[in-house]
Design a protein around this motif. Structure first.
Motif, short mmCIF file in Angstrom:
data_model
loop_
_atom_site.label_atom_id
_atom_site.label_comp_id
_atom_site.label_asym_id
_atom_site.label_seq_id
_atom_site.Cartn_x
_atom_site.Cartn_y
_atom_site.Cartn_z
N GLU A 160 0.81 -1.22 0.00
CA GLU A 160 0.00 0.00 0.00
C GLU A 160 0.85 1.27 0.00
OE1 GLU A 160 0.54 -1.21 4.37
OE2 GLU A 160 0.18 -2.21 2.43
N GLN A 161 2.09 1.17 0.51
CA GLN A 161 2.95 2.36 0.61
C GLN A 161 3.40 2.89 -0.76
OE1 GLN A 161 5.99 1.14 3.42
NE2 GLN A 161 4.73 1.72 5.17
N PRO A 162 4.04 2.08 -1.62
CA PRO A 162 4.40 2.61 -2.94
C PRO A 162 3.17 2.90 -3.78
CG PRO A 162 4.79 0.25 -2.88
CD PRO A 162 4.48 0.68 -1.46
N SER A 163 2.08 2.19 -3.54
CA SER A 163 0.85 2.43 -4.28
C SER A 163 0.31 3.82 -3.95
CB SER A 163 -0.20 1.36 -3.95
OG SER A 163 0.28 0.08 -4.29
N PHE A 164 0.41 4.22 -2.69
CA PHE A 164 0.02 5.57 -2.28
C PHE A 164 0.85 6.61 -3.03
CE2 PHE A 164 0.38 9.39 0.28
CZ PHE A 164 -0.89 9.59 0.81
N LEU A 165 2.14 6.35 -3.14
CA LEU A 165 3.03 7.31 -3.80
C LEU A 165 2.72 7.47 -5.28
CD1 LEU A 165 6.39 6.27 -2.08
CD2 LEU A 165 4.86 8.14 -1.44
N VAL A 166 2.47 6.34 -5.99
CA VAL A 166 2.16 6.45 -7.42
C VAL A 166 0.75 7.01 -7.60
CG1 VAL A 166 3.77 4.64 -8.08
CG2 VAL A 166 1.36 4.05 -7.71
N GLY A 167 -0.13 6.76 -6.62
CA GLY A 167 -1.46 7.37 -6.68
C GLY A 167 -1.38 8.88 -6.55
N TYR A 168 -0.50 9.33 -5.68
CA TYR A 168 -0.28 10.76 -5.53
C TYR A 168 0.24 11.36 -6.84
CZ TYR A 168 1.72 15.16 -3.82
OH TYR A 168 2.04 16.49 -3.64
N ILE A 169 1.19 10.68 -7.48
CA ILE A 169 1.72 11.15 -8.76
C ILE A 169 0.61 11.21 -9.80
CG2 ILE A 169 3.24 10.53 -10.69
CD1 ILE A 169 5.20 9.41 -8.58
N ALA A 170 -0.23 10.17 -9.85
CA ALA A 170 -1.33 10.14 -10.81
C ALA A 170 -2.29 11.30 -10.56
CB ALA A 170 -2.07 8.81 -10.72
N GLY A 171 -2.61 11.54 -9.29
CA GLY A 171 -3.51 12.63 -8.94
C GLY A 171 -2.96 13.99 -9.32
N LYS A 172 -1.67 14.14 -9.18
CA LYS A 172 -1.03 15.41 -9.52
C LYS A 172 -0.90 15.62 -11.02
CE LYS A 172 0.34 17.64 -5.74
NZ LYS A 172 0.18 19.09 -5.53
N MET A 173 -0.83 14.52 -11.79
CA MET A 173 -0.52 14.65 -13.20
C MET A 173 -1.69 14.41 -14.15
SD MET A 173 3.37 13.14 -13.49
CE MET A 173 3.46 13.68 -15.21
N THR A 174 -2.84 13.94 -13.64
CA THR A 174 -3.96 13.71 -14.53
C THR A 174 -4.46 15.02 -15.14
OG1 THR A 174 -6.21 12.85 -14.70
CG2 THR A 174 -5.59 13.76 -12.57
N LYS A 175 -4.77 14.97 -16.42
CA LYS A 175 -5.31 16.15 -17.12
C LYS A 175 -6.83 16.07 -17.22
CE LYS A 175 -1.08 17.48 -18.17
NZ LYS A 175 -0.43 18.56 -17.40
N THR A 176 -7.36 14.87 -17.04
CA THR A 176 -8.79 14.64 -17.21
C THR A 176 -9.52 14.49 -15.88
OG1 THR A 176 -8.50 12.23 -17.33
CG2 THR A 176 -8.35 13.47 -19.40
N ASP A 177 -8.79 14.47 -14.79
CA ASP A 177 -9.34 14.24 -13.45
C ASP A 177 -10.02 12.88 -13.34
OD1 ASP A 177 -8.37 16.70 -12.72
OD2 ASP A 177 -10.29 17.75 -12.97
N THR A 178 -9.55 11.94 -14.15
CA THR A 178 -10.03 10.56 -14.09
C THR A 178 -8.85 9.64 -14.27
OG1 THR A 178 -12.18 11.16 -15.04
CG2 THR A 178 -11.57 8.83 -15.08
N VAL A 179 -8.66 8.73 -13.34
CA VAL A 179 -7.58 7.75 -13.42
C VAL A 179 -8.18 6.37 -13.19
CG1 VAL A 179 -5.85 9.41 -12.64
CG2 VAL A 179 -7.00 7.95 -10.96
N GLY A 180 -7.38 5.31 -13.40
CA GLY A 180 -7.91 3.96 -13.26
C GLY A 180 -7.00 3.03 -12.50
N PHE A 181 -7.60 1.92 -12.05
CA PHE A 181 -6.84 0.85 -11.40
C PHE A 181 -7.34 -0.48 -11.93
CE2 PHE A 181 -6.57 -2.54 -8.23
CZ PHE A 181 -5.19 -2.56 -7.99
N VAL A 182 -6.40 -1.34 -12.36
CA VAL A 182 -6.73 -2.70 -12.81
C VAL A 182 -6.07 -3.68 -11.85
CG1 VAL A 182 -6.55 -4.40 -14.66
CG2 VAL A 182 -6.90 -1.98 -15.23
N GLY A 183 -6.89 -4.49 -11.18
CA GLY A 183 -6.37 -5.47 -10.24
C GLY A 183 -6.35 -6.86 -10.85
#
Length: 360
Positions: free
Chosen positions: A154-177
């Motif tokens: 969950e720790q590195p996932s939080f970090l890449v989630g933060y990067i995604a949130g900061k860099m999204t241009k559409t305000d929509t991101v995804g996760f595939v499990g």
């Protein structure tokens, strides 16, 4: 006549005496002083370590491959002999463990939580054989001949989630499990938490699309899910799905969008489309336990959990290719807050809902 007979008898006795002395001389004699060990005449027996993959195989570009790379490094550094058995389906787990047992391996690894039952069954049936498993814990019921290796994914996932949130241009991101469960939920909810942390900083709402493939090997399904997410407006998709993720990355290339890799630095799979990766150093976990075995200190009967503080999870070193420097600086600050407990990263739905209350 008597003199001749006596001479013949003396010669016969002399010959047998010499032969007897010759035979006695062939037996090694310890001539060392008391308290001094005699030099060893045999080389130490080679330690053999092997692993059983899940259906993703050693070329899944993810956690199976990372585990195998850890064993290969152990072979290079520690001189152990390593091997693996690939599983095409769940039914292969037990026969693969039996085969590696028959081959005389000192330690046998199961790679992935799907092998949990097979490892426990093998360890119970063979109490003198050592086993280890990645991404599974038996808690207080861990046999003495088994060690579990877990990661705070969950720790590195939080970090890449933060990067995604900061860099999204559409305000929509995804996760595939891959397959839903405790392990992948850690990636999922950690990622969502990081996205929402960034959204709060930016003062806006960011939507997270979410879907599970219920597989770690169906590349086509991963591609189809990611393609749909991109068509729904997501411009960044994170996967935690083993070989399924290769389909996610392929979709990112075709749609000219961003993908976020997992376990290993996956930028090499699509240098222009893999934004970053959530690193989970399965290779280090496998290496460390194998090293302890080599030292004669196998940590059986317990679970070892690695996190940011151990350097076993992080974001990919190639993140600076696409992530702006100011965001990476913020990531470093977040790491410290996670390590010192200021940020408690969620790992399932319950802890995620508790986390959301803290950032309102």
């Amino acid at each position: 006549m008597k003199k001749k007979l006596l001479s013949l008898l003396l010669i016969t006795v002399l010959v047998f005496s010499l032969v007897g002395c010759g035979k006695k001389a062939e037996t090694p004699v310890d001539t060392t002083d008391e308290g001094t060990e005699a030099p060893e005449t045999e080389t130490a027996e080679e330690i053999k370590v092997a692993m059983v993959t899940d259906e993703g195989g050693v070329h899944d570009q993810s956690f199976n491959q990372s585990a195998w790379e850890g064993l290969q490094q152990a072979e290079k550094d520690l001189g152990v002999k390593v091997s693996y058995k690939e599983s095409q389906q769940d039914a292969d787990f037990a026969p693969n463990f039996e085969s590696l047992l028959d081959e005389g391996n000192d330690l046998i690894w199961g790679i992935g939580f799907k092998l949990s039952d097979a490892v426990m069954d093998a360890a119970t049936a063979n109490p003198e054989q050592l086993y280890a498993i990645v991404d599974s814990s038996y808690g207080d019921n861990t046999p003495e001949n088994v060690v579990g290796v877990m990661f705070k994914a969950e720790q590195p996932s939080f970090l890449v989630g933060y990067i995604a949130g900061k860099m999204t241009k559409t305000d929509t991101v995804g996760f595939v499990g891959g397959i839903a469960g405790d392990i992948i939920w850690g990636f999922d909810y950690g990622y969502q938490a990081g996205v929402q942390y960034a959204a709060k900083e930016l003062g806006k709402e960011i939507k997270v699309l979410n879907q599970y493939a219920e597989s770690f090997s169906d590349v086509a399904k991963g591609k189809a899910i990611a393609t749909q997410m991109y068509q729904q407006g997501a411009d960044i998709v994170f996967h935690a799905s083993g070989d399924v993720g290769n389909g996610v990355i392929e979709a990112a290339k075709e749609q000219d969008k961003w993908a976020i890799g997992v376990d290993r630095d996956q930028n090499d799979l699509a240098p222009d489309n893999v934004l970053t990766s959530a690193i989970k150093r399965v290779d280090l976990g496998v290496y460390y336990v194998t090293e302890e075995l080599k030292k004669g200190d196998f940590p059986g009967g317990k679970t070892i959990t690695y996190g940011l503080e151990d350097g076993a999870v992080d974001i990919a070193p190639t993140s600076n290719k696409h992530v702006p420097e100011e965001i990476l600086k913020s990531v470093e600050d977040l790491k410290e807050k996670i390590i010192n407990g200021e940020i408690k990263v969620p790992y399932n739905e319950e802890t995620y809902n508790e986390y959301l209350e803290t950032i309102k």
